[in-house]
Design a protein around this motif. Structure first.
Motif, PDB file in Angstrom:
ATOM      1  N   LEU A 105       3.634   4.939   3.761  1.00  0.00           N
ATOM      2  CA  LEU A 105       2.622   5.515   2.878  1.00  0.00           C
ATOM      3  C   LEU A 105       2.043   4.466   1.938  1.00  0.00           C
ATOM      4  CD1 LEU A 105       4.365   8.876   1.857  1.00  0.00           C
ATOM      5  CD2 LEU A 105       2.657   8.521   3.641  1.00  0.00           C
ATOM      6  N   LYS A 106       0.797   4.673   1.569  1.00  0.00           N
ATOM      7  CA  LYS A 106       0.120   3.810   0.605  1.00  0.00           C
ATOM      8  C   LYS A 106      -0.517   4.679  -0.469  1.00  0.00           C
ATOM      9  CE  LYS A 106      -3.698   0.512   0.099  1.00  0.00           C
ATOM     10  NZ  LYS A 106      -4.832  -0.158   0.779  1.00  0.00           N
TER      11      LYS A 106
ATOM     12  N   SER B  14       0.518   3.964   9.061  1.00  0.00           N
ATOM     13  CA  SER B  14       0.870   3.777  10.467  1.00  0.00           C
ATOM     14  C   SER B  14       1.541   5.046  10.977  1.00  0.00           C
ATOM     15  CB  SER B  14       1.794   2.563  10.637  1.00  0.00           C
ATOM     16  OG  SER B  14       2.973   2.712   9.860  1.00  0.00           O
ATOM     17  N   GLU B  15       1.843   5.072  12.274  1.00  0.00           N
ATOM     18  CA  GLU B  15       2.400   6.272  12.891  1.00  0.00           C
ATOM     19  C   GLU B  15       3.745   6.651  12.259  1.00  0.00           C
ATOM     20  OE1 GLU B  15       1.241   8.375  15.218  1.00  0.00           O
ATOM     21  OE2 GLU B  15      -0.671   7.317  15.161  1.00  0.00           O
ATOM     22  N   LYS B  16       3.926   7.943  12.088  1.00  0.00           N
ATOM     23  CA  LYS B  16       5.218   8.449  11.600  1.00  0.00           C
ATOM     24  C   LYS B  16       6.276   8.253  12.682  1.00  0.00           C
ATOM     25  CE  LYS B  16       4.250  13.171  13.217  1.00  0.00           C
ATOM     26  NZ  LYS B  16       2.989  12.918  13.867  1.00  0.00           N
TER      27      LYS B  16
ATOM     28  N   LYS C 118       8.709   3.372   3.969  1.00  0.00           N
ATOM     29  CA  LYS C 118       8.703   1.922   4.200  1.00  0.00           C
ATOM     30  C   LYS C 118       8.464   1.183   2.893  1.00  0.00           C
ATOM     31  CE  LYS C 118       6.526  -1.656   7.037  1.00  0.00           C
ATOM     32  NZ  LYS C 118       5.522  -1.932   8.099  1.00  0.00           N
ATOM     33  N   GLU C 119       7.527   1.709   2.081  1.00  0.00           N
ATOM     34  CA  GLU C 119       7.263   1.162   0.761  1.00  0.00           C
ATOM     35  C   GLU C 119       7.325   2.298  -0.248  1.00  0.00           C
ATOM     36  OE1 GLU C 119       3.613  -0.963   0.582  1.00  0.00           O
ATOM     37  OE2 GLU C 119       4.079  -2.262   2.298  1.00  0.00           O
TER      38      GLU C 119
END
Length: 551
Positions: free
Chosen positions: A221-222, A204-206, A160-161
């Motif tokens: 992911l962060k 958050s949820e995969k 996502k990021e």
């Protein structure tokens, strides 16, 4: 038929509307099978389904939910077991191919294991099918077939990021390499496997999608800032002249070098006027794309004007399961006397060379930065080595009389650390470590060095020489932010050696604060140490001030 029955039970249980945490109890013929607390309807349904499946495996194929009672006590699910049948598989097959003319004695367990194995080999839609069911007295005769379904390959890992990590390294760690068969176990265990990458966190949820035999995995992911530079100043009483001794500690931890998870660690300590240590280590994960990590370690130490010591080691490690890691290592250890003429008589350090061969097991992972989370870590290691005592011409030859100059050495080490959340802001943390070495010829400079901020607080750094030791650090923490907390601790140690028939039970206690500043962490810790025969003296208090910059 069985599948329909299980689905009915699952749906019936899932109809419960659980708004707050309640006690759930599963009861069969007046006997409690399972009790737990839950706030999740799906969790309750899964627990009931698990019990029903266990009954069916045992031959109670008509097991079902009889009734559900919900009152002020909680939720009680009553199960009717029914009549027992002897399950006999007439035939087992997969994708039309008959496996054996002699079907397995435990058909349900065999079928479940087969489907699980297929899920690891690229068949996530493999399913068990039963047909030709016949009841004959107490026997239930049937045929089992396994439909593999379409084969699926990993197509992509979509984030996502964007995070600063090599996609090939990330997919290798998670077991989702592009172009390889999709592994259902690797996907389901993704959250726990991701803990092996300490600088990434799942927000958050995969999610996953399948299309034309291709699997796309979606992750949010962060990046966590855990690379750090840390400096600590210790202000301690100088036990030699009664003045003040200023000690130092510098630590550099670099994670995710070259965006491939590589690590570099550098640590320097000055714990006495002429005593200091330097540690340098490097870790290379997933060597040549395999589940193998390579590590190098170098340690240099100087003990005032008595001796110097150096250790060089390299190790190979691999995960045996999602939490268990095994490590094999070779270590070259050597020590030289600096001023032999200035040594006192008695139990002496000596020049020696020692080659170690070690194996260790590690379960779980320790966090690089302490935060408000539960964790568990345990390790156990064993080593055997060949030691050669080297004669020093500056020592009296009588020093070596009666000594075994070539001997085997043995070592046992281990540890356990954990943190458990007790409430909204409180945690209890405990760390236990131990070590033991054994040899026909033991010398002072090969002993463990115990004491200081990282081992036994309240004592000078490397204060104790020990052939064997055990230290337990118990700590209460009050978190007022995710990485900021107040603490009170108690350390209990045991140190000793058989050469001098010496044993002691030192203890340390104190408190402090760790404060997250946004870009790092400020530490203020005070400590008092006490030996069994000594009283507590406030003049012996030790103060540690430090700052860890995170980047």
């Amino acid at each position: 038929m069985i599948r329909a029955l299980l689905s009915f039970c699952f749906i019936a249980t899932a109809c419960l509307a659980v708004q707050a945490q309640e006690v759930v109890q599963i009861i069969e013929e007046g006997r409690s099978l399972k009790t737990w607390k839950s706030v999740d309807t799906l969790d309750i349904a899964a627990g009931v389904r698990e019990e029903l499946v266990d009954r069916i495996r045992e031959g109670y194929i008509f097991s079902a939910v009889d009734s559900i009672v919900r009152d002020s006590i909680g939720i009680r699910v009553y199960i009717h077991r029914g009549k027992s049948y002897d399950l006999q598989a007439l035939q087992v097959s997969s994708s039309g191919q008959v496996y054996s003319s002699r079907p397995p004695k435990r058909p349900f367990q065999w079928a479940e294991a087969e489907v699980k194995a297929l899920g690891r080999q690229g068949y996530p839609f493999a399913a068990i099918q039963f047909d030709s069911l016949h009841l004959l007295d107490k026997n239930l005769l049937f045929r089992i077939s396994i439909d593999r379904g379409p084969k699926v390959e990993n197509d992509s890992l979509l984030l996502k990021e964007q995070v600063p990590v090599n996609p090939s390294y990330l997919s290798a760690v998670l077991g989702l390499e592009i172009g390889e068969p999709f592994d259902e176990d690797a996907y389901q265990n993704l959250e726990s496997t991701l803990q092996r990458i300490p600088f990434l966190r799942l927000q958050s949820e995969k999610d996953i999608s399948f299309e034309e035999g291709k699997a796309k995995t979606f992750l949010d992911l962060k990046q966590e800032r855990i690379s750090s530079f840390e400096g600590i100043i210790g202000i301690l009483p100088n036990q030699s002249d009664g003045g003040t001794l200023v000690t130092g500690f510098l630590n550099l931890d670099l994670f995710n070098l070259f965006r491939a998870g590589k690590e570099l660690h550098l640590q320097w300590k000055r714990f006495d006027v002429e005593s200091q240590t330097l540690d340098l280590s490097y870790k290379h994960p997933f060597l040549l794309g395999e589940n193998v990590s390579l590590a190098f370690d170098l340690n240099l130490a100087r003990q005032d004007s008595s001796f110097s010591k150096r250790n060089f080691s390299f190790s190979l490690s691999s995960f045996l399961s999602k939490h268990l890691r095994i490590q094999f290592s070779y270590e070259s250890e050597a020590s030289d006397l600096l001023d032999p003429e200035g040594l006192a008589t008695g139990f002496l350090p000596l020049d020696y060379q020692l080659d170690w061969y070690k194996v260790s097991l590690h379960h779980g992972l320790q966090p690089a930065v302490q935060s408000f989370r539960d964790y568990k870590y345990a390790a156990i290691g064993f080593g055997v080595g060949q030691k050669d005592i080297l004669k020093n011409n500056r020592l009296d030859p009588e020093t070596y009389e009666g000594l075994d100059l070539e001997t085997l050495s043995f070592e046992l080490t281990g540890g356990l650390s954990l943190q458990k959340i007790l409430g909204k802001s409180n945690t209890i943390a405990n760390s236990l470590s131990f070590g033991w070495i054994r040899s026909n010829t033991l010398v002072e400079n090969e002993f463990y060095r115990i004491g200081g901020l990282r081992t036994l607080r309240g004592f000078n750094e490397a204060f104790f020489f020990a052939q064997y030791f055990m230290v337990n650090q118990l700590e209460w923490r009050y978190f007022f932010e995710d990485r900021s907390y107040l603490m009170v601790y108690f350390d209990q140690g045991f140190v000793g050696n058989d050469i001098q028939d010496s044993r002691s039970w030192p203890r340390g206690f104190g408190g402090g604060i760790k404060l997250d500043t946004g870009n790092g962490q400020f530490d203020f810790i005070f400590a008092l140490g006490q030996l069994p025969d000594n009283s507590i003296s406030l003049s012996e208090v030790k103060i540690h001030l430090g700052y860890k910059a995170l980047f």
